[in-house]
Design a protein around this motif. Sequence first.
Motif, PDB file in Angstrom:
ATOM      1  N   MET A  38      44.711 -12.093 -31.375  1.00 44.55           N
ATOM      2  CA  MET A  38      45.862 -12.608 -30.823  1.00 44.55           C
ATOM      3  C   MET A  38      46.686 -11.269 -30.449  1.00 44.55           C
ATOM      4  O   MET A  38      47.035 -10.344 -31.137  1.00 44.55           O
ATOM      5  N   LYS A  39      47.427 -11.205 -29.151  1.00 43.56           N
ATOM      6  CA  LYS A  39      48.305 -10.036 -28.810  1.00 43.56           C
ATOM      7  C   LYS A  39      49.592 -10.209 -29.512  1.00 43.56           C
ATOM      8  O   LYS A  39      49.979 -11.236 -30.139  1.00 43.56           O
ATOM      9  N   LYS A  40      50.343  -9.168 -29.622  1.00 45.63           N
ATOM     10  CA  LYS A  40      51.535  -9.261 -30.428  1.00 45.63           C
ATOM     11  C   LYS A  40      52.888  -8.934 -29.601  1.00 45.63           C
ATOM     12  O   LYS A  40      52.782  -8.299 -28.387  1.00 45.63           O
ATOM     13  N   CYS A  41      53.913  -9.562 -29.831  1.00 43.60           N
ATOM     14  CA  CYS A  41      55.362  -9.381 -29.068  1.00 43.60           C
ATOM     15  C   CYS A  41      55.993  -8.653 -30.253  1.00 43.60           C
ATOM     16  O   CYS A  41      56.460  -9.223 -31.275  1.00 43.60           O
ATOM     17  N   HIS A  42      56.181  -7.505 -29.900  1.00 45.75           N
ATOM     18  CA  HIS A  42      57.223  -6.598 -30.749  1.00 45.75           C
ATOM     19  C   HIS A  42      58.770  -6.879 -30.564  1.00 45.75           C
ATOM     20  O   HIS A  42      58.973  -6.758 -29.208  1.00 45.75           O
ATOM     21  N   ILE A  43      59.566  -7.117 -31.609  1.00 45.32           N
ATOM     22  CA  ILE A  43      61.058  -7.416 -31.181  1.00 45.32           C
ATOM     23  C   ILE A  43      61.798  -6.579 -31.931  1.00 45.32           C
ATOM     24  O   ILE A  43      61.602  -6.349 -33.320  1.00 45.32           O
ATOM     25  N   GLY A  44      62.493  -5.458 -31.396  1.00 43.72           N
ATOM     26  CA  GLY A  44      63.319  -4.366 -32.079  1.00 43.72           C
ATOM     27  C   GLY A  44      63.946  -3.632 -30.853  1.00 43.72           C
ATOM     28  O   GLY A  44      64.150  -3.938 -29.896  1.00 43.72           O
ATOM     29  N   SER A  45      64.822  -2.679 -31.530  1.00 44.71           N
ATOM     30  CA  SER A  45      65.516  -1.698 -30.594  1.00 44.71           C
ATOM     31  C   SER A  45      64.671  -1.023 -29.914  1.00 44.71           C
ATOM     32  O   SER A  45      63.718  -0.227 -30.375  1.00 44.71           O
ATOM     33  N   LEU A  46      64.942  -0.709 -28.350  1.00 46.56           N
ATOM     34  CA  LEU A  46      63.966   0.023 -27.535  1.00 46.56           C
ATOM     35  C   LEU A  46      65.040   1.073 -27.030  1.00 46.56           C
ATOM     36  O   LEU A  46      66.232   0.656 -26.868  1.00 46.56           O
ATOM     37  N   PRO A  47      64.849   2.168 -26.654  1.00 51.30           N
ATOM     38  CA  PRO A  47      65.473   3.186 -26.043  1.00 51.30           C
ATOM     39  C   PRO A  47      65.970   2.875 -24.789  1.00 51.30           C
ATOM     40  O   PRO A  47      65.183   2.516 -24.179  1.00 51.30           O
ATOM     41  N   PRO A  48      67.281   3.107 -24.399  1.00 53.33           N
ATOM     42  CA  PRO A  48      68.346   4.160 -25.147  1.00 53.33           C
ATOM     43  C   PRO A  48      69.218   3.009 -25.975  1.00 53.33           C
ATOM     44  O   PRO A  48      69.055   1.611 -25.656  1.00 53.33           O
ATOM     45  N   PRO A  49      69.583   3.666 -26.874  1.00 54.30           N
ATOM     46  CA  PRO A  49      69.774   4.819 -27.534  1.00 54.30           C
ATOM     47  C   PRO A  49      68.499   5.152 -28.352  1.00 54.30           C
ATOM     48  O   PRO A  49      67.753   4.190 -28.761  1.00 54.30           O
ATOM     49  N   LEU A  50      68.254   6.342 -28.677  1.00 56.48           N
ATOM     50  CA  LEU A  50      67.097   6.747 -29.523  1.00 56.48           C
ATOM     51  C   LEU A  50      67.588   6.651 -31.083  1.00 56.48           C
ATOM     52  O   LEU A  50      68.542   7.003 -31.459  1.00 56.48           O
ATOM     53  N   GLN A  88      48.825  -3.420 -24.113  1.00 58.02           N
ATOM     54  CA  GLN A  88      48.474  -4.845 -23.893  1.00 58.02           C
ATOM     55  C   GLN A  88      49.548  -5.900 -24.827  1.00 58.02           C
ATOM     56  O   GLN A  88      49.657  -6.683 -24.190  1.00 58.02           O
ATOM     57  N   ASP A  89      50.330  -5.221 -25.551  1.00 53.01           N
ATOM     58  CA  ASP A  89      51.185  -5.923 -26.286  1.00 53.01           C
ATOM     59  C   ASP A  89      52.525  -6.084 -25.433  1.00 53.01           C
ATOM     60  O   ASP A  89      52.987  -5.387 -24.575  1.00 53.01           O
ATOM     61  N   ARG A  90      53.350  -7.124 -26.044  1.00 50.34           N
ATOM     62  CA  ARG A  90      54.731  -7.132 -25.494  1.00 50.34           C
ATOM     63  C   ARG A  90      55.638  -6.524 -26.042  1.00 50.34           C
ATOM     64  O   ARG A  90      55.648  -6.686 -27.579  1.00 50.34           O
ATOM     65  N   PHE A  91      56.827  -5.853 -25.635  1.00 47.20           N
ATOM     66  CA  PHE A  91      57.913  -5.453 -26.311  1.00 47.20           C
ATOM     67  C   PHE A  91      59.133  -5.722 -25.873  1.00 47.20           C
ATOM     68  O   PHE A  91      59.537  -5.572 -24.629  1.00 47.20           O
ATOM     69  N   VAL A  92      60.116  -6.084 -26.620  1.00 52.48           N
ATOM     70  CA  VAL A  92      61.406  -6.955 -26.233  1.00 52.48           C
ATOM     71  C   VAL A  92      62.338  -6.207 -27.061  1.00 52.48           C
ATOM     72  O   VAL A  92      62.424  -6.093 -28.053  1.00 52.48           O
ATOM     73  N   ASN A  93      63.414  -5.929 -26.109  1.00 53.16           N
ATOM     74  CA  ASN A  93      64.493  -5.141 -26.921  1.00 53.16           C
ATOM     75  C   ASN A  93      65.536  -6.259 -27.594  1.00 53.16           C
ATOM     76  O   ASN A  93      65.970  -7.063 -27.065  1.00 53.16           O
ATOM     77  N   LEU A 119      59.393 -17.855 -29.771  1.00 60.48           N
ATOM     78  CA  LEU A 119      58.810 -18.411 -31.230  1.00 60.48           C
ATOM     79  C   LEU A 119      58.032 -19.780 -31.024  1.00 60.48           C
ATOM     80  O   LEU A 119      57.120 -20.075 -31.736  1.00 60.48           O
ATOM     81  N   CYS A 120      58.432 -20.462 -29.813  1.00 60.88           N
ATOM     82  CA  CYS A 120      57.965 -21.632 -29.494  1.00 60.88           C
ATOM     83  C   CYS A 120      56.487 -21.525 -28.749  1.00 60.88           C
ATOM     84  O   CYS A 120      55.623 -22.616 -28.574  1.00 60.88           O
ATOM     85  N   GLN A 121      56.161 -20.577 -28.105  1.00 62.17           N
ATOM     86  CA  GLN A 121      55.057 -20.410 -27.162  1.00 62.17           C
ATOM     87  C   GLN A 121      53.903 -20.164 -27.671  1.00 62.17           C
ATOM     88  O   GLN A 121      52.744 -20.544 -27.224  1.00 62.17           O
ATOM     89  N   ASN A 122      53.860 -19.645 -28.968  1.00 65.96           N
ATOM     90  CA  ASN A 122      52.685 -19.436 -29.843  1.00 65.96           C
ATOM     91  C   ASN A 122      51.332 -19.011 -29.172  1.00 65.96           C
ATOM     92  O   ASN A 122      50.234 -19.558 -29.425  1.00 65.96           O
ATOM     93  N   LYS A 123      51.571 -17.962 -28.413  1.00 65.55           N
ATOM     94  CA  LYS A 123      50.514 -17.295 -28.105  1.00 65.55           C
ATOM     95  C   LYS A 123      50.497 -15.972 -28.190  1.00 65.55           C
ATOM     96  O   LYS A 123      49.347 -15.327 -28.177  1.00 65.55           O
ATOM     97  N   SER A 143      56.415 -25.099 -34.602  1.00 70.59           N
ATOM     98  CA  SER A 143      55.373 -24.643 -33.537  1.00 70.59           C
ATOM     99  C   SER A 143      54.178 -23.765 -34.060  1.00 70.59           C
ATOM    100  O   SER A 143      53.167 -23.533 -33.416  1.00 70.59           O
ATOM    101  N   GLY A 144      54.229 -23.554 -35.441  1.00 73.19           N
ATOM    102  CA  GLY A 144      52.999 -22.886 -35.957  1.00 73.19           C
ATOM    103  C   GLY A 144      52.885 -21.358 -35.404  1.00 73.19           C
ATOM    104  O   GLY A 144      51.667 -20.866 -35.714  1.00 73.19           O
ATOM    105  N   VAL A 145      53.884 -20.806 -34.914  1.00 69.08           N
ATOM    106  CA  VAL A 145      54.164 -19.373 -34.651  1.00 69.08           C
ATOM    107  C   VAL A 145      53.810 -18.584 -35.747  1.00 69.08           C
ATOM    108  O   VAL A 145      54.246 -18.758 -37.007  1.00 69.08           O
ATOM    109  N   HIS A 146      52.938 -17.640 -35.534  1.00 68.63           N
ATOM    110  CA  HIS A 146      52.699 -16.515 -36.696  1.00 68.63           C
ATOM    111  C   HIS A 146      53.740 -15.257 -36.554  1.00 68.63           C
ATOM    112  O   HIS A 146      53.986 -14.910 -35.420  1.00 68.63           O
TER     113      HIS A 146
END
Length: 318
Positions: free
Chosen positions: A1-13, A29-34, A47-51, A74-77
């Motif tokens: 399963m691909k991952k969706c990483h949620i956290g602070s993205l630059p900028p700032p560093l 291949q993973d998704r990164f969300v600021n 959280l609801c898309q469960n993909k 949703s059963g999301v991991h």
Amino acid sequence: MKKCHIGSLPPPLGGISVYLYRLQQLHPQDRFVNARKLRTITYMRLLCQNKEEIVLHGYNFKKVVLAYILSLFSGVHYSLVLHGEEDLFQRKSFLVRFLLRKSFEKMSTIQLVNQEFYAKMRLIFQEKVMTKTFVQHAFLPPPLGDEELIYRTYSYEMLSFLDRHSPILVANAYRLVFWHGNIDLYGVDMCIDLLHRLKEKYPHIGLVFALADDSGEPEYFERIKNCIQEYNLNDNVFFMTGQRELWPLFRKADLMLRPTCTDGDALSIREALFFHTPTLASDIVERPEGTVVFKNRDGDDLYEKAYTMLSRYKFSAT
């Protein structure tokens, strides 16, 4: 399963944003969300898309609990990476502790960056949480291909300072912050005192102190500058302000300093060690192998360790 990483993205560093920038290059291949730009409704849709497995970077009570609530339907991991958030271990109300426990029990994994956090977790949470909790530092080597671009962000004055001084000490802080009311969290004061004492042995010594945000505690910053002037260190200190990656500096440094009075798993220490730069840090937390430690807020011990480390090398007069 691909991952969706949620956290602070630059900028700032910062520790998390730099880590995610490097992780993105390793796992395109993973998704990164600021997280700073993430609206609640968009987060709920994720959280609801469960993909994808949701990986939260950094402690945010609302995001953690919302992930738990929606996972029931949703059963999301979802997983959590704690990079150094002391707030999690502060005293909580019964309701907050209950919601955190339920949220953590539902997580796939919980990654902590040092053993101190693990020990604190064990005092708060039961075995059902701890069985999915593990310790692994959050360091990824810097992309060496970025070095020339980073050098272009350094001022001519700073590069000239490096050329004119020897040995070179490097320390850093996000901004000036007080810990428990009146203690300099990043130990800028200790760096200046150390420089003053070392100058007797090394007249051409230089300290580059990287300060990403110089707007914090302006009155204290003025006191620091006055102290520099009283010690006659104006030509020996360079404050590099603004958002810049630091790791190319460690390749030129003779000693990296980390005199913090609280810490997580400091990215700057990992980077300095990666480039085999001698590294000296406070003993407030367990430090990575290869780090020399001194007693927290003990200026004499800091000086003795720093002088011992520098005395192994010969520095030319500049």
